[in-house]
Design an enzyme around this catalytic site. Sequence first.
Site, PDB file in Angstrom:
ATOM      1  N   ILE B 465       0.828  -1.308   0.261  1.00 28.07           N
ATOM      2  CA  ILE B 465       0.161   0.059  -0.084  1.00 28.07           C
ATOM      3  C   ILE B 465       0.897   1.227  -0.074  1.00 28.07           C
ATOM      4  O   ILE B 465       0.416   2.201   0.373  1.00 28.07           O
ATOM      5  CB  ILE B 465      -0.729  -0.076   1.178  1.00 28.07           C
ATOM      6  CG1 ILE B 465      -0.038  -0.095   2.402  1.00 28.07           C
ATOM      7  CG2 ILE B 465      -2.001  -1.192   1.041  1.00 28.07           C
ATOM      8  CD1 ILE B 465      -0.829   0.088   4.013  1.00 28.07           C
ATOM      9  N   GLY B 466       2.211   1.159  -0.222  1.00 26.04           N
ATOM     10  CA  GLY B 466       3.096   2.363  -0.442  1.00 26.04           C
ATOM     11  C   GLY B 466       4.133   1.882   0.772  1.00 26.04           C
ATOM     12  O   GLY B 466       4.965   2.865   0.864  1.00 26.04           O
ATOM     13  N   GLY B 508       3.086  -6.262   8.377  1.00 25.04           N
ATOM     14  CA  GLY B 508       3.231  -6.905   7.113  1.00 25.04           C
ATOM     15  C   GLY B 508       4.467  -7.516   6.788  1.00 25.04           C
ATOM     16  O   GLY B 508       4.525  -8.834   6.706  1.00 25.04           O
ATOM     17  N   THR B 590      13.158   2.701   1.737  1.00 26.66           N
ATOM     18  CA  THR B 590      11.543   2.745   2.108  1.00 26.66           C
ATOM     19  C   THR B 590      11.107   2.977   3.621  1.00 26.66           C
ATOM     20  O   THR B 590       9.934   3.687   3.857  1.00 26.66           O
ATOM     21  CB  THR B 590      10.952   1.417   1.433  1.00 26.66           C
ATOM     22  OG1 THR B 590      11.684   0.369   2.186  1.00 26.66           O
ATOM     23  CG2 THR B 590      11.123   1.127   0.010  1.00 26.66           C
ATOM     24  N   GLN B 594       8.703   5.720   5.166  1.00 22.88           N
ATOM     25  CA  GLN B 594       7.497   5.337   6.152  1.00 22.88           C
ATOM     26  C   GLN B 594       7.385   6.277   7.319  1.00 22.88           C
ATOM     27  O   GLN B 594       6.511   6.585   7.891  1.00 22.88           O
ATOM     28  CB  GLN B 594       7.495   3.961   6.408  1.00 22.88           C
ATOM     29  CG  GLN B 594       6.936   3.034   5.471  1.00 22.88           C
ATOM     30  CD  GLN B 594       6.544   1.825   6.039  1.00 22.88           C
ATOM     31  OE1 GLN B 594       7.771   1.049   6.542  1.00 22.88           O
ATOM     32  NE2 GLN B 594       5.549   1.144   6.324  1.00 22.88           N
ATOM     33  N   GLY B 660       5.814   0.801  10.031  1.00 23.21           N
ATOM     34  CA  GLY B 660       4.678   1.571   9.437  1.00 23.21           C
ATOM     35  C   GLY B 660       3.969   2.617  10.186  1.00 23.21           C
ATOM     36  O   GLY B 660       3.214   3.464   9.720  1.00 23.21           O
ATOM     37  N   GLU B 661       3.781   2.521  11.682  1.00 22.15           N
ATOM     38  CA  GLU B 661       2.868   3.352  12.368  1.00 22.15           C
ATOM     39  C   GLU B 661       3.650   4.135  13.493  1.00 22.15           C
ATOM     40  O   GLU B 661       3.316   5.173  13.779  1.00 22.15           O
ATOM     41  CB  GLU B 661       1.978   2.171  13.076  1.00 22.15           C
ATOM     42  CG  GLU B 661       0.667   2.057  12.199  1.00 22.15           C
ATOM     43  CD  GLU B 661      -0.077   0.810  12.446  1.00 22.15           C
ATOM     44  OE1 GLU B 661      -1.167   0.984  12.603  1.00 22.15           O
ATOM     45  OE2 GLU B 661       0.552  -0.420  12.325  1.00 22.15           O
TER      46      GLU B 661
END
Lengths: 168, 699
Positions: B465-466, B508, B590, B594, B660-661
């Site tokens: 999703i990116g 993920g 990446t 993020q 990611g978060e």
Amino acid sequence: MEATITLHVDGYRRELTVDTRTTLLDALRDRLGEYSPKKGCDHGQCGACTVLADGRRILSCLALAVAQDGAHVTTAAGLAQGGGGPHRVTRAFLEHDAYQCGYCTPGQICSAVGALSELEAGMPSHATDHPDAPVRTTDAEIRERMSGNLCRCGAYPAIVAAVREAAQ
Amino acid sequence: MSTTSPAGAVGRPLPRTEGEAKVAGHAPYAYEQPVRDPVYLHPVLSTVARGRVVAVETAEAQERPGVRVVLTHENAERLARTGDREFAVLQEPVIAFRGQIVAAVVAETPEEARYAASLVRVQERAEEHDVVLTQGHPRLYRPGEEAAPGADSEQGEPDAELERAEVVLDRTYRTPMEHNNPMEPHTSIALWEDSGQGHLTLYDSTQGPHTVRETLSGVFGLDPGQVRVVSPHVGGGFGSKGSPHAHNVLAVVAARALPGHGVKFALTRQQTFSLVGHRSPTIQRLRLGADRDGRLRAVVHDSEEHTSTVKEFAEQSAVCSRTMYAAPHRRSTHRLTALDVPIPFWMRAPGECPGMYASESAMDELAHELDMDPIELRERNEPERDPQSGRPWSDRSLLRCLREGAERFGWHGRDRRPRARREGDWWVGTGVAAAFYPHVVIPGSQARIEYASGCYTLRIGAADIGTGARTVLGQIAADALEVPVERVRVEIGDSSLPQASVAGGSSGTSSWGSAVVAAARAFTEEHGAAPGEGARAAATTPEETVAEDHAVYSFGAHFAEAWVNDDTGEVRVPRMYGLFSVGRVINPRTVRSQLIGGMVMGLSMALHEHSVVDERRGLVVNQDLAQYHVAANADVAGVQAEWLEQSDTRATPMGSRGAGEIGIVGTAAAVANAAHHATGVRVRELPLTPDRFLVETGP
Ligand code: FES
Ligand code: FES
């Protein structure tokens, strides 16, 4: 009501018949299958649909297709496959990882190309010190001029870096 | 595995596999998939927040040229399973929130579908509604185990300890309703083919093709083998695409009414405000009891939130206080009230994000109260073990992040007094906040590796999703197979590939990557380093991926510099710095994107985001991107993210944890703390709009 129009999309002449309610964005996407410009809001609020029409950046969701009859439209797909290889802005976006999901990206790239030619032409912006002062390509100018293109992935710092590099 | 070899792919900033396709705009998102005979769907949404559909007049719409079908609760197919009421689309004339699907038109062009939808006359009977979360709302209740496992937790005697404590801080913080707003609005193309048992293909903008397949096959009473969900590229999701929503069901209902046609359904930006989830507003009361020297004795964190009447969802905001700091006495509770609002759902770091805004603001207030450096306060409350589970930490690097981050940001020598620095018309301040995020590995993902013509193909139904998943999984596979990354091809984004868990909860790469490593090991064991043509092996994420006997979390520290205009109250944030501990970084390029992306979204939360609900009409009035502000380019200046060079093999075989978060966790607190330091004004409600700073400040 329908109308037949001609668009030159990324160098190809395309003739098509559209409902007069059709936006340029929908004509490109739904009629011509040119999906490079994206739809993020359909209301001129996000910039995802930005293309270059006769060299100027426009929001294709706010342009009616019939009003663009005869226009030369360049999308990010066209910029990526120019004769001399990808456009320097396209390359800079790749180099700086100036995207994540990529959905705002074609619009960002078209917008950056448009913004750089506006800068070159000396057009002032809100970030310019004085309307009569010479326009310099500062980060503040880039941020200001790229603010019509939202990126929810938050790639702005990399986008600014990419545009800065492409400007040099 | 060989991931530590310097020649390996892991740790290298490889460009994204799909990068060239994305910058050209060629990478196909759901709506852009070629289908035969497309038709277009446009929904009709309820305009009252609670009530009933009394009648639907469809004649006028039906007569329009090109209209293929008008769907209402009277003619839509009866669904096989509607236990989850979110998916009970057009099953009964009940309206549970404003913006609910009450009818739909399918036509040959999008313009006609949209126009005809405007001609559908839905007669609604409004009933009294309640859409506003108030503190101590009369219908607050304790959420069920499914929505909030362990909604309440308690250790020791927090109440008695609060009475006894030398210093007590009692504060309430509020965060508003917020919307994910990925740039790609939710989109599906549904194609139902009638032959045989029937087969559904769904091109979908989703964080989990298998999740969608599983859910929809249940709703329609199909065998999962009859359903294929395809989503090679997804334009962001931030949680909102972590589950199918009502629009997916509607697309399939329409497709089954029009077999052989690809039914294209792109939600408008406005429609996404009621149909695909949002972050619930929160009202959080924090009570901290401490000694004069800053040692916490008691932490009590109570959170009130809303949910919908359709389905229960709990934003678990108080969970962070179970883990962050040492205190012998603590309690955390969650209370919900079911309002006539759309269904809340995941939004980036659900729970941790609003929770840490509150808790890290409270820590800053306590430090201020004690006249202590906020980093020092956190140092005094560093727990030796996870206070919640009693387990030793796998890698608690919070203090390192704070200390080294302070160095790099230039924290030292900071004058603690608020309202001490002024530059022209601007008050200038700096703030700090901690970040944390639990390490999650979802079991059950499967990876398959196949060798042909010198190339290893990795197949797993993961979603990118990116995040860079496609790139990163290739790097993991290459090192685990001990082959150059150029020889690995990765196929993801399709439910016909091996089962994969959802791209959510920062799980993920950890979940899929663990399966990839296991598959690579199986492959090498079976076929050695010189596999024959067609050699293959598969494996599942091992159950014991995460060390059971340790508490595994990521940590981080946010630093922000805020400028607040003395005349206008405008807040600018010229500098943000985050230092994170996320285990091994598989792809620095990446991961940096993020983390920065999370910080930018956190800044956006701090300064702009607020879904404004009209209590009389029950809708979000600012339901578009002109009025729901998300940070634009000019709002964001210097944002830097770095990480500690680490590896945590208790977390995953790669040594990595999720990234990611954590970038959005704590960010808003750092900004709010900086704004307080700048002005002396403590704002306890997000967003930090200018009006909040235009108050008289004390001496
Ligand atoms: S789609 Fe045109 S500006 Fe958003
Ligand atoms: S890259 Fe995802 S919105 Fe910009």
